[in-house]
Design a protein around this motif. Structure first.
Motif, mmCIF file in Angstrom:
data_model
loop_
_atom_site.group_PDB
_atom_site.id
_atom_site.type_symbol
_atom_site.label_atom_id
_atom_site.label_comp_id
_atom_site.label_asym_id
_atom_site.label_seq_id
_atom_site.Cartn_x
_atom_site.Cartn_y
_atom_site.Cartn_z
ATOM 1 N N ALA A 94 -43.825 88.792 37.611
ATOM 2 C CA ALA A 94 -43.957 88.569 36.170
ATOM 3 C C ALA A 94 -42.874 87.629 35.661
ATOM 4 C CB ALA A 94 -43.901 89.902 35.435
ATOM 5 N N GLU A 95 -41.672 87.787 36.165
ATOM 6 C CA GLU A 95 -40.572 86.909 35.755
ATOM 7 C C GLU A 95 -40.815 85.474 36.213
ATOM 8 O OE1 GLU A 95 -37.267 88.880 37.523
ATOM 9 O OE2 GLU A 95 -37.104 90.404 35.931
ATOM 10 N N ALA A 96 -41.315 85.321 37.427
ATOM 11 C CA ALA A 96 -41.604 83.975 37.936
ATOM 12 C C ALA A 96 -42.733 83.330 37.151
ATOM 13 C CB ALA A 96 -41.961 84.053 39.423
ATOM 14 N N ALA A 97 -43.768 84.110 36.810
ATOM 15 C CA ALA A 97 -44.892 83.574 36.033
ATOM 16 C C ALA A 97 -44.437 83.135 34.648
ATOM 17 C CB ALA A 97 -45.998 84.622 35.931
ATOM 18 N N ALA A 98 -43.511 83.883 34.058
ATOM 19 C CA ALA A 98 -42.988 83.506 32.748
ATOM 20 C C ALA A 98 -42.274 82.157 32.812
ATOM 21 C CB ALA A 98 -42.041 84.587 32.228
ATOM 22 N N LYS A 99 -41.536 81.931 33.887
ATOM 23 C CA LYS A 99 -40.850 80.637 34.050
ATOM 24 C C LYS A 99 -41.862 79.498 34.178
ATOM 25 C CE LYS A 99 -36.671 82.497 36.234
ATOM 26 N NZ LYS A 99 -35.859 82.535 37.489
ATOM 27 N N THR A 100 -42.959 79.764 34.870
ATOM 28 C CA THR A 100 -43.997 78.745 35.009
ATOM 29 C C THR A 100 -44.552 78.341 33.645
ATOM 30 O OG1 THR A 100 -44.617 79.457 37.237
ATOM 31 C CG2 THR A 100 -46.295 78.280 35.978
ATOM 32 N N CYS A 101 -44.652 79.295 32.736
ATOM 33 C CA CYS A 101 -45.185 79.025 31.395
ATOM 34 C C CYS A 101 -44.287 78.126 30.563
ATOM 35 C CB CYS A 101 -45.427 80.332 30.648
ATOM 36 S SG CYS A 101 -46.743 81.354 31.343
ATOM 37 N N LEU A 102 -43.074 77.868 31.052
ATOM 38 C CA LEU A 102 -42.141 76.993 30.342
ATOM 39 C C LEU A 102 -42.179 75.569 30.882
ATOM 40 C CD1 LEU A 102 -39.084 79.428 30.103
ATOM 41 C CD2 LEU A 102 -40.793 78.921 28.344
ATOM 42 N N THR A 103 -43.113 75.293 31.798
ATOM 43 C CA THR A 103 -43.223 73.985 32.447
ATOM 44 C C THR A 103 -44.565 73.353 32.135
ATOM 45 O OG1 THR A 103 -41.839 74.757 34.276
ATOM 46 C CG2 THR A 103 -43.172 72.790 34.676
ATOM 47 N N ARG A 104 -44.578 72.068 31.838
ATOM 48 C CA ARG A 104 -45.849 71.357 31.675
ATOM 49 C C ARG A 104 -46.496 71.183 33.023
ATOM 50 N NH1 ARG A 104 -47.134 68.840 27.246
ATOM 51 N NH2 ARG A 104 -49.160 69.500 28.037
ATOM 52 N N GLY A 105 -47.840 71.335 33.052
ATOM 53 C CA GLY A 105 -48.543 71.325 34.316
ATOM 54 C C GLY A 105 -48.270 72.622 35.052
ATOM 55 N N ALA A 106 -48.818 72.762 36.249
ATOM 56 C CA ALA A 106 -48.604 73.995 37.001
ATOM 57 C C ALA A 106 -47.165 74.125 37.474
ATOM 58 C CB ALA A 106 -49.554 74.052 38.194
ATOM 59 N N PHE A 107 -46.616 73.041 38.041
ATOM 60 C CA PHE A 107 -45.236 73.118 38.537
ATOM 61 C C PHE A 107 -44.481 71.803 38.326
ATOM 62 C CE2 PHE A 107 -48.019 72.068 42.111
ATOM 63 C CZ PHE A 107 -47.382 71.017 42.755
ATOM 64 N N GLY A 108 -44.868 71.067 37.286
ATOM 65 C CA GLY A 108 -44.153 69.837 36.970
ATOM 66 C C GLY A 108 -44.656 68.638 37.749
ATOM 67 N N HIS A 109 -43.762 67.652 37.969
ATOM 68 C CA HIS A 109 -44.062 66.415 38.685
ATOM 69 C C HIS A 109 -45.101 65.568 37.946
ATOM 70 C CE1 HIS A 109 -41.765 67.741 42.245
ATOM 71 N NE2 HIS A 109 -42.278 68.939 41.982
ATOM 72 N N ALA A 110 -44.880 65.356 36.664
ATOM 73 C CA ALA A 110 -45.812 64.575 35.847
ATOM 74 C C ALA A 110 -45.825 63.113 36.267
ATOM 75 C CB ALA A 110 -45.427 64.679 34.379
ATOM 76 N N ALA A 111 -46.979 62.486 36.086
ATOM 77 C CA ALA A 111 -47.119 61.043 36.302
ATOM 78 C C ALA A 111 -48.112 60.510 35.278
ATOM 79 C CB ALA A 111 -47.610 60.743 37.718
ATOM 80 N N THR A 112 -48.038 59.225 35.023
ATOM 81 C CA THR A 112 -49.016 58.607 34.127
ATOM 82 C C THR A 112 -50.410 58.753 34.721
ATOM 83 O OG1 THR A 112 -47.389 57.003 33.353
ATOM 84 C CG2 THR A 112 -49.702 56.469 32.982
ATOM 85 N N MET A 113 -51.351 59.170 33.912
ATOM 86 C CA MET A 113 -52.702 59.417 34.410
ATOM 87 C C MET A 113 -53.311 58.135 34.964
ATOM 88 S SD MET A 113 -55.769 61.501 32.522
ATOM 89 C CE MET A 113 -56.771 60.155 31.928
ATOM 90 N N SER A 114 -53.797 58.226 36.193
ATOM 91 C CA SER A 114 -54.392 57.077 36.858
ATOM 92 C C SER A 114 -55.627 57.554 37.612
ATOM 93 C CB SER A 114 -53.385 56.432 37.816
ATOM 94 O OG SER A 114 -53.952 55.337 38.495
ATOM 95 N N VAL A 115 -56.626 57.993 36.853
ATOM 96 C CA VAL A 115 -57.844 58.564 37.420
ATOM 97 C C VAL A 115 -59.045 58.010 36.666
ATOM 98 C CG1 VAL A 115 -59.150 60.690 37.817
ATOM 99 C CG2 VAL A 115 -56.669 60.689 38.093
ATOM 100 N N ASP A 116 -60.072 57.612 37.407
ATOM 101 C CA ASP A 116 -61.333 57.183 36.811
ATOM 102 C C ASP A 116 -62.165 58.425 36.512
ATOM 103 O OD1 ASP A 116 -63.771 56.148 36.113
ATOM 104 O OD2 ASP A 116 -64.109 55.071 37.986
#
Length: 313
Positions: free
Chosen positions: A250-272
């Motif tokens: 539960a504590e780990a899941a709460a930390k995940t809720c503070l991150t954009r995306g599932a686990f971070g590593h955002a990039a500019t969208m490059s998908v058709d």
């Protein structure tokens, strides 16, 4: 000092596309599981398929940065799978997707690696149910049924499972307990039901254990359920007490809720997105991975058998 538990996550992947923000994040149940189990202290590997495009490279690079073994990651021609997501009041809403090359059957090399792991994790999104008996012969199986609660599917999957998991948001406690116990009766050793802000419960030989959700001002709930499952699996494999396992999950899941995306590593969208399908179309048209009897590496054996039969005529 005992070695860390070892988990292989086999199957689905996507890039989660936040179209309104022009961002994409690596994700998918099995990719997420490999990362979250690694963060929980396990040694993990991911086996799946992506393409040599920006989305595929994002998934591969993120796994490597998170310390996940990608030796069994295949690079296929085509486009990497994607899912389009909108966030409403902190909760994720799936708009559409294309699973592309992500639905694969295990190779001989994948199967040969299984005895080296304490468990393999997969789920309904990976469409490899026909392979569960083979997986269970080699190691313990963790399986995420997500929102699928029908008795027929549970009966088919549960006998092979060390851990089976369900998403039970909106279910009452009584409904969640019944769901977990039904899976136990069907053959699963452990049955986990996550219930969002109501916490989670875990059924096993010692009874039903429960833990509340850890309060948090959620930014994005994507990946919280996968975090819970991964942490519970790692804890159970380490023979920790179920109540402790649930609390830490539960504590780990709460930390995940503070991150954009599932686990971070955002990039500019490059998908058709021109070939995006809605969820109804995906469920209607997606075919399961080739079953063992149709796997490509069985073809030479079948051909030899056919030749032998002809020689006897």
């Amino acid at each position: 000092m005992p070695r860390p538990v070892r988990i292989l996550a086999f199957g689905d992947n996507v890039v989660d596309c936040y179209r309104g923000e022009n961002l994409m994040f690596p994700g998918g149940n099995c990719v997420n599981h490999a990362v979250f189990a690694r963060r929980a202290g396990a040694e993990t590997a991911y086996a799946g398929a992506v393409c040599d495009d920006n989305a595929g490279r994002l998934i591969r690079d993120a796994l490597i940065k998170e310390g996940v073994d990608v030796a069994s990651l295949r690079i296929e021609p085509g486009r990497t799978a994607y899912c389009v997501i909108e966030t409403q009041d902190g909760d994720r809403v799936f708009v559409g997707a294309n699973l592309s090359v992500s639905i694969i059957a295990p190779s001989q090399a994948d199967l040969a690696r299984l005895p080296d792991f304490d468990a393999i994790h997969t789920g309904r999104s990976s469409h490899v149910d026909a392979w569960l008996p083979r997986f269970a012969e080699a190691t313990k199986v963790s399986y995420d049924l997500a929102t699928v609660h029908d008795a027929e599917h549970i009966t088919r999957v549960a006998p092979h499972c060390f851990l089976i998991a369900f998403s039970g948001g909106g279910a009452s406690r009584e409904e969640a307990v019944a769901l977990a116990q039904n899976a136990r009766v069907a053959g699963a050793r452990w049955s986990l039901v996550t219930r969002g802000i109501e916490g989670a419960l875990l059924a096993g030989e010692g009874g039903v254990f429960e833990a509340p959700a850890t309060p948090v001002e959620a930014i994005d709930t994507l990946g919280a359920g996968d975090t819970h499952i991964a942490n519970v699996l790692v804890g159970l494999l380490n023979n920790r007490h179920p109540e402790t396992v649930l609390k830490e999950a539960a504590e780990a899941a709460a930390k995940t809720c503070l991150t954009r995306g599932a686990f971070g590593h955002a990039a500019t969208m490059s998908v058709d997105l021109s070939n995006m399908m809605d969820l109804e179309e995906i469920y209607r048209t997606t075919r399961s991975a080739s079953p063992p009897e149709e796997a490509a590496y069985n073809a030479p054996l079948r051909q030899n058998q056919d030749k032998s039969k002809r020689s006897l005529i």
